[in-house]
Scaffold this active site. Structure first.
Site, short mmCIF file in Angstrom:
data_model
loop_
_atom_site.label_atom_id
_atom_site.label_comp_id
_atom_site.label_asym_id
_atom_site.label_seq_id
_atom_site.Cartn_x
_atom_site.Cartn_y
_atom_site.Cartn_z
N TRP A 33 -0.19 -18.85 16.90
CA TRP A 33 0.91 -17.83 16.68
C TRP A 33 1.05 -16.62 17.64
CZ3 TRP A 33 0.75 -12.58 14.73
CH2 TRP A 33 -0.29 -12.24 14.55
N GLU A 76 -6.35 -2.15 12.87
CA GLU A 76 -6.50 -2.93 14.21
C GLU A 76 -6.10 -2.22 15.43
OE1 GLU A 76 -6.92 -5.73 13.50
OE2 GLU A 76 -6.04 -6.69 10.61
N GLU A 113 -7.57 -10.81 17.62
CA GLU A 113 -7.27 -9.70 17.62
C GLU A 113 -6.20 -8.97 17.56
OE1 GLU A 113 -8.89 -8.73 14.36
OE2 GLU A 113 -9.89 -10.43 13.66
N HIS A 116 -3.10 -8.66 15.71
CA HIS A 116 -2.96 -8.14 14.31
C HIS A 116 -2.62 -7.09 14.86
CE1 HIS A 116 -6.80 -10.83 13.50
NE2 HIS A 116 -5.42 -11.89 13.71
N GLU A 166 -14.70 -9.26 8.15
CA GLU A 166 -13.29 -9.68 7.89
C GLU A 166 -12.87 -10.73 6.77
OE1 GLU A 166 -12.24 -10.78 10.81
OE2 GLU A 166 -13.26 -10.74 12.77
N THR A 169 -10.84 -8.25 5.29
CA THR A 169 -9.41 -7.70 5.86
C THR A 169 -8.82 -9.31 5.66
OG1 THR A 169 -11.11 -8.72 7.76
CG2 THR A 169 -10.27 -6.33 7.89
N ASP A 198 -6.13 -15.90 10.28
CA ASP A 198 -6.98 -15.95 11.38
C ASP A 198 -8.41 -14.53 11.32
OD1 ASP A 198 -5.04 -16.02 13.06
OD2 ASP A 198 -4.91 -14.56 14.03
N GLU A 199 -8.00 -14.25 10.20
CA GLU A 199 -9.52 -13.25 9.84
C GLU A 199 -10.18 -14.34 8.83
OE1 GLU A 199 -9.14 -10.21 10.59
OE2 GLU A 199 -7.33 -9.05 10.25
N HIS A 202 -12.41 -15.81 11.02
CA HIS A 202 -13.33 -14.85 11.94
C HIS A 202 -14.28 -15.07 11.21
CE1 HIS A 202 -9.90 -13.14 14.47
NE2 HIS A 202 -10.92 -14.52 15.17
FE LIG Z 1 -10.84 -9.39 12.13
FE LIG Z 2 -7.34 -7.91 12.05
#
Ligand SMILES: [Fe+2]
Ligand SMILES: [Fe+2]
Length: 331
Positions: A33, A76, A113, A116, A166, A169, A198-199, A202
Site C-alpha cells: 500500500w 514516525e 517505514e 507511515h 515494533e 508501535t 507493517d509494524e 517488522h
Molecule cells: Fe516500525
Molecule cells: Fe512505523
C-alpha cells in the site's frame, strides 16, 4: 577474542539468510500500500468533498486523541534518526563493496517505514485540527536532537530494542485505529490498522533475527537482552520537545496522554516482555555461562517484578496544553 569480534562473526554468519528474511517479512514495493491509497486524490474533482468529510469526522475526536496521534506521527517522522543509527550498528556494513544483506535490510525496512509518517502527516494536515507549524518544529527538533536508546553499536542490543519497539508501535497504532473507528472515523481507522500491520511484520522479522542469533551465541544475546531491560526500553521519541522548550520536555506529558487514553500503557510493556521471553524460550535455555545464567534468571523474574511496580505507579490525569493541538473538545 574480543566481544566485538564475536558479534561481527555472528552477524557475518547470519548475513546470507537476510535475503530470505526480507522475502518473508517485507512486501515488494510494487505490491504494498501507499499513502495515496488512503487519502483523497488531489487530481480528482472529489478531492474537496472527501477532504470535507475528513474534517467533519475529525471533529468527533478529542484532545488526548490528537496529542497521541501527533506524537505518534512525529515519532514516525524521525525515521532519519533510526536509519542512520541502524546503519552504524556493528556488522551492518554499507561500505563493504559487495551488497551486504544487513544494509539492504535496513534500507528496505526504512523504505517501508517511511510511508507511515507520510500518510499520518498528510492526514493531520487535512484534518484541520492540528497546528502543523508547531508539529513541524517538533519534528525538526526531534531529528536534530537524535536519540539515545542505550544500545550503542551492538547488533544484539539493537535487535532486542527494535523487536520490542515494533510491537509497541503495533499496539499503539492498533488502539488509535480502534478509537477512531468507535468515533465513526473509518478512514483514519483504516490507515492506523494498515500501519499496525507493517509494524507487526517488522516485529516478527526482528524477533527472528534475535532468535537466529540465539542459535549462534546464546550467552551474548541473553546478556544483551537483560542489559536492555535493566536500562528499560526507552521510546524513540524520548527527546520530544515543543517549540521554545528544552530537550525531552514534551515526552512525559505525551506518555501520560497515551496512558490516560490506554493507547500504550505500563501493562503493555510487561506483556511485550512476557511475549519475548516466551518466543525466545528464555525459560528453557540451558548450558549458559554463569553470567548469562544470571541474566536469564533476571529476565524470568522481571515480568512479576514490573507488575508489582506498575500497580503502585501513578501518572498525571491533568491535561497538559500542547502547542500542537487547539484544545477544542474533550471527547
Ligand atoms: Fe516500525
Ligand atoms: Fe512505523
Amino acid at each position: 577474542m574480543s566481544l566485538k569480534n564475536i558479534r561481527l562473526e555472528v552477524m557475518q554468519a547470519i548475513e546470507p539468510k537476510v535475503q530470505g528474511f526480507m522475502d518473508s517479512f517485507l512486501i515488494p514495493i510494487e505490491e504494498i500500500w501507499q499513502p495515496s491509497d488512503f487519502l483523497p486524490d488531489s487530481q480528482n474533482d472529489n478531492f474537496f468533498a472527501e477532504t470535507e468529510q475528513i474534517r467533519e469526522e475529525a471533529k468527533e475526536l478529542g484532545y488526548d486523541f490528537w496529542v497521541t496521534l501527533v506524537a505518534d506521527t512525529i515519532t514516525e517522522e524521525a525515521l532519519p534518526t533510526y536509519e542512520s543509527w541502524l546503519m552504524d550498528v556493528e556488522g551492518i556494513d554499507q561500505h563493504s563493496g559487495k551488497e551486504n544483506g544487513w544494509s539492504k535490510w535496513v534500507r528496505a525496512w526504512t523504505a517501508e517505514e517511511n510511508r507511515h509518517g507520510d500518510v499520518l502527516n498528510k492526514y493531520l494536515y487535512l484534518s484541520g485540527r492540528v497546528n502543523m507549524r508547531e508539529v513541524e518544529i517538533t519534528t525538526q527538533h526531534l531529528i536534530s536532537d537524535g536519540f539515545d536508546i542505550g544500545t550503542d553499536r551492538d547488533p544484539y542490543k539493537n535487535f532486542v530494542y527494535t523487536t520490542f519497539q515494533e510491537l509497541a508501535t503495533n499496539i499503539s497504532h492498533k488502539r488509535v485505529g480502534k478509537m477512531a473507528r468507535q468515533k465513526g472515523n473509518g478512514l483514519l481507522s483504516k490507515m492506523c490498522n494498515i500501519i499496525a500491520g507493517d509494524e507487526m511484520r517488522h516485529h516478527l522479522a526482528y524477533r527472528e533475527f534475535v532468535k537466529t542469533i540465539m542459535g549462534q551465541d546464546p550467552n551474548g544475546i541473553i546478556e544483551a537482552f537483560a542489559d536492555m531491560m535493566k536500562k528499560k526500553i526507552v521510546m524513540p521519541a524520548h527527546f520530544l520537545r515543543e517549540s521554545g522548550e528544552s530537550i525531552g520536555t514534551a515526552f512525559e506529558q505525551f506518555s501520560d496522554c497515551a496512558q490516560r487514553l490506554g493507547v500504550y500503557t505500563a501493562q503493555d510493556y510487561i506483556e511485550i516482555l512476557k511475549k519475548l521471553n516466551d518466543y525466545w524460550e528464555v525459560g528453557n535455555i540451558r548450558g549458559l555461562s554463569e553470567q548469562a545464567e544470571k541474566a536469564r534468571e533476571y529476565l524470568m523474574k522481571l515480568p512479576e517484578r514490573l507488575q508489582r511496580i506498575s500497580e503502585r505507579m501513578q501518572f498525571s490525569q491533568d491535561q497538559y496544553k500542547f502547542k500542537w493541538v487547539q484544545a477544542n473538545g474533550m471527547l
